[in-house]
Design a protein around this motif. Structure first.
Motif, PDB file in Angstrom:
ATOM      1  N   HIS A  71      -6.457   1.751  -7.125  1.00 49.27           N
ATOM      2  CA  HIS A  71      -7.494   2.176  -6.180  1.00 49.27           C
ATOM      3  C   HIS A  71      -6.919   3.075  -5.100  1.00 49.27           C
ATOM      4  O   HIS A  71      -5.764   2.938  -4.716  1.00 49.27           O
TER       5      HIS A  71
ATOM      6  N   SER B  22     -12.557   2.686   1.056  1.00 51.37           N
ATOM      7  CA  SER B  22     -12.050   2.400  -0.280  1.00 51.37           C
ATOM      8  C   SER B  22     -13.056   1.583  -1.064  1.00 51.37           C
ATOM      9  O   SER B  22     -14.078   1.159  -0.520  1.00 51.37           O
TER      10      SER B  22
ATOM     11  N   ALA C   1     -11.936  -7.750   2.202  1.00 51.91           N
ATOM     12  CA  ALA C   1     -10.833  -8.516   2.785  1.00 51.91           C
ATOM     13  C   ALA C   1      -9.521  -7.752   2.633  1.00 51.91           C
ATOM     14  O   ALA C   1      -8.682  -7.740   3.548  1.00 51.91           O
ATOM     15  N   GLU C   2      -9.376  -7.091   1.476  1.00 48.75           N
ATOM     16  CA  GLU C   2      -8.148  -6.345   1.243  1.00 48.75           C
ATOM     17  C   GLU C   2      -8.064  -5.135   2.160  1.00 48.75           C
ATOM     18  O   GLU C   2      -6.983  -4.788   2.651  1.00 48.75           O
ATOM     19  N   LEU C   3      -9.211  -4.501   2.377  1.00 47.91           N
ATOM     20  CA  LEU C   3      -9.210  -3.339   3.261  1.00 47.91           C
ATOM     21  C   LEU C   3      -8.862  -3.779   4.679  1.00 47.91           C
ATOM     22  O   LEU C   3      -8.149  -3.082   5.404  1.00 47.91           O
ATOM     23  N   GLU C   4      -9.348  -4.974   5.052  1.00 43.59           N
ATOM     24  CA  GLU C   4      -9.040  -5.486   6.385  1.00 43.59           C
ATOM     25  C   GLU C   4      -7.531  -5.711   6.515  1.00 43.59           C
ATOM     26  O   GLU C   4      -6.923  -5.353   7.528  1.00 43.59           O
ATOM     27  N   ALA C   5      -6.945  -6.277   5.465  1.00 46.26           N
ATOM     28  CA  ALA C   5      -5.496  -6.500   5.475  1.00 46.26           C
ATOM     29  C   ALA C   5      -4.762  -5.168   5.594  1.00 46.26           C
ATOM     30  O   ALA C   5      -3.773  -5.045   6.325  1.00 46.26           O
ATOM     31  N   PHE C   6      -5.281  -4.182   4.864  1.00 46.09           N
ATOM     32  CA  PHE C   6      -4.681  -2.853   4.924  1.00 46.09           C
ATOM     33  C   PHE C   6      -4.718  -2.310   6.349  1.00 46.09           C
ATOM     34  O   PHE C   6      -3.723  -1.812   6.873  1.00 46.09           O
TER      35      PHE C   6
ATOM     36  N   ARG D 152      -3.545   1.428  -3.808  1.00 49.25           N
ATOM     37  CA  ARG D 152      -3.411  -0.010  -3.974  1.00 49.25           C
ATOM     38  C   ARG D 152      -3.746  -0.272  -5.429  1.00 49.25           C
ATOM     39  O   ARG D 152      -4.883  -0.077  -5.829  1.00 49.25           O
ATOM     40  N   ARG D 153      -2.814  -0.718  -6.221  1.00 49.63           N
ATOM     41  CA  ARG D 153      -2.988  -0.766  -7.668  1.00 49.63           C
ATOM     42  C   ARG D 153      -3.534   0.592  -8.123  1.00 49.63           C
ATOM     43  O   ARG D 153      -2.944   1.609  -7.798  1.00 49.63           O
TER      44      ARG D 153
ATOM     45  N   ILE E  94     -11.857  -1.084  -2.678  1.00 52.29           N
ATOM     46  CA  ILE E  94     -11.209  -2.395  -2.829  1.00 52.29           C
ATOM     47  C   ILE E  94     -12.046  -3.435  -2.073  1.00 52.29           C
ATOM     48  O   ILE E  94     -12.890  -3.071  -1.254  1.00 52.29           O
TER      49      ILE E  94
ATOM     50  N   PHE F 200       0.855  -1.182   0.000  1.00 52.92           N
ATOM     51  CA  PHE F 200       0.000   0.000   0.000  1.00 52.92           C
ATOM     52  C   PHE F 200       0.891   1.232   0.000  1.00 52.92           C
ATOM     53  O   PHE F 200       1.521   1.558   1.004  1.00 52.92           O
TER      54      PHE F 200
END
Lengths: 206, 272
Positions: free
Chosen positions: B208, B251, B256-261, B205-206, B253, B183
């Protein structure tokens, strides 16, 4: 949708989708600038009806050129189109009234040393009608500088983008425009105050 | 006293009056303005002129009629018409009656234009009042996506972004560097949440964007903030309490990705 739509030739449908997307981009990018666009066109041409025609034409050009918009500054991009449309329009329709002067000689006013500037006081008291008249009387290339800076509140960089001249030229033209406008406002202010009382403004004189 | 070209001095003073000088140049000029009456006099004149023009209130609203006429003409003209067919000379003809399209088309275009316009407004405003916490953060994120630039300060260096907030808002949220977790820090901006200016960090993120709003909390309210997930209008959010701030990430995204973030963010912030 459904069968009928699928059965038809898809390129037409795709074109419709593209058009729709273009229209949406137009509403996001161009439509919010219409007030500023009309303001600029009005100051360049001097009247509202012509300004509306020009902005209408500029909006059509903008719609067709949307693909070339780089997404950085929508206002400057649209105003540049409006300005170019206005200049083309004016040279075509009212050549006699367009003053495209390249006479960029300094207005030749002596700088004065001394404390609080007396001219500043006179300028500050200029009324709306005098300011309007003074701006309208400026040559086009100077007038657009004042309009873009003091009325549309663009930065030097944006003005350079709209007018297609380097920032240094923007600065010197703007300065010259101010000098000329200041002279007009000073003279008008002095006239309003009556002969012989150049720096003393008398209130309420018609 | 001055070796510089007097003409350049004049331009410098005007750039100062126009707010175009950076802090260092402005400081240097302010010193000279005190020392040199000639420059001070010019500054007085320019400021007087600016005041006179501003006082004349020369800005005008387009008026609803003019707006609609212009929008209808532009959108009715079609994107793919042959360029040049609409010469400027035709503009007057169009306005005065020589319409190139029927009134039906015009009406349809106006309706379409207003539907799109109101739809956009509704999209920006959101359904909830934008002053309420998370809704305001989402609204800020959406608005940033529409704006010319999604951040006020663009930098991938947290040592640039953090001092920028310090200077701008006199509050200093944590600005962890998450590049290692994929990120990239993109910059920061200021949004209004609950009527207050709050710092918002922007990560990438990419293609986004992820906005992290840091809403300052007083002691009692900080304790009341719980970890919270929600999604609205296709945006996912996660809110968590931190030291002195309640953080909300927004976001588009996957959740799950936001959680990882957010996990990465909290871990990095804790060790910062």
């Amino acid at each position: 949708m459904g069968y009928a739509a699928n059965a038809r030739v898809t390129p037409i449908r795709r074109q419709q989708v593209d058009d729709e997307r273009q229209r949406q981009r137009f509403m996001e990018i161009v439509a919010p600038q219409l007030d500023d666009a009309l303001g600029l066109a009005r100051w360049l041409t001097g009247n509202r009806a012509d300004a509306e025609d020009i902005v209408q034409e500029a909006a059509i050009r903008a719609l067709r050129a949307l693909h070339s918009f780089e997404g950085v500054n929508a206002r400057a991009w649209v105003l540049a189109i409006v300005r170019n449309t206005a200049l083309t329009w004016m040279t075509k329709n009212r050549t006699n009234l367009v003053i495209l002067t390249d006479d960029m000689a300094p207005a030749g006013r002596e700088e004065r040393d001394g404390g609080a500037d007396p001219e500043a006081a006179v300028i500050a008291k200029a009324d709306a009608a005098m300011v309007r008249k003074g701006i309208a009387a400026l040559p086009l290339k100077l007038r657009e500088m004042i309009v873009l800076r003091e009325i549309e509140h663009l930065s030097y960089q944006e003005i350079a983008q709209v007018t297609g001249v380097p920032v240094g030229t923007v600065m010197s033209r703007l300065s010259r425009a101010r000098e000329k406008l200041a002279v007009v406002l000073c003279d008008d202010g002095a006239a309003a105050a009556g002969a012989g009382a150049r720096l003393r403004i008398v209130e309420g004189k018609p | 006293m001055t070796a510089s070209d007097p003409r350049d001095d004049i331009l410098l003073v005007e750039a100062y009056c126009d707010g175009e000088l950076d802090a260092a140049a402005a400081l240097a000029l302010e010193r000279r303005l005190e020392a040199e009456p000639r420059l001070k006099a010019h500054q007085d004149r320019v400021m007087a002129l600016k005041a006179a023009v501003a006082g004349a209130s020369l800005r005008e609203e387009a008026g609803a009629d003019a707006r609609q006429r212009i929008l209808a003409a532009a959108l009715g003209s079609g994107v793919h018409s042959r360029p040049g067919a609409d010469g400027p000379a035709n503009a007057t003809a169009r306005r005065t009656g020589g319409q190139r399209f029927s009134m039906r088309q015009l009406a349809a275009a106006v309706v379409a234009a207003s539907v799109i316009a109101s739809g956009t407004t509704a999209f920006i405003m959101g359904r909830a009042p934008p002053t309420s916490g998370i809704a305001a953060v989402i609204a800020g994120h959406q608005r940033a996506l529409l704006a010319a630039s999604p951040f006020d300060v663009a930098s991938s260096d947290r040592h640039t972004v953090k001092p920028w907030f310090d200077a701008k808002l006199a509050i200093s949220p944590k600005v962890p560097d998450l590049a290692a977790a994929g990120f990239q820090l993109a910059g920061g901006r200021v949004d209004i949440v609950g009527g207050k200016a709050v710092p918002v960090l922007v990560y990438k993120r990419r293609e986004h964007l992820i906005s992290v709003a840091a809403v300052p909390q007083s002691g009692a309210r900080a304790a009341g903030t719980n970890e919270e997930h929600s999604s609205r209008d296709g945006f996912v959010t996660e809110t968590w309490p931190g030291q002195g701030f309640a953080y909300t990430a927004v976001s588009d995204i996957p959740a799950a990705e936001l959680e990882a973030f957010c996990d990465a963010w909290r871990t990095a912030a804790a060790t910062q």
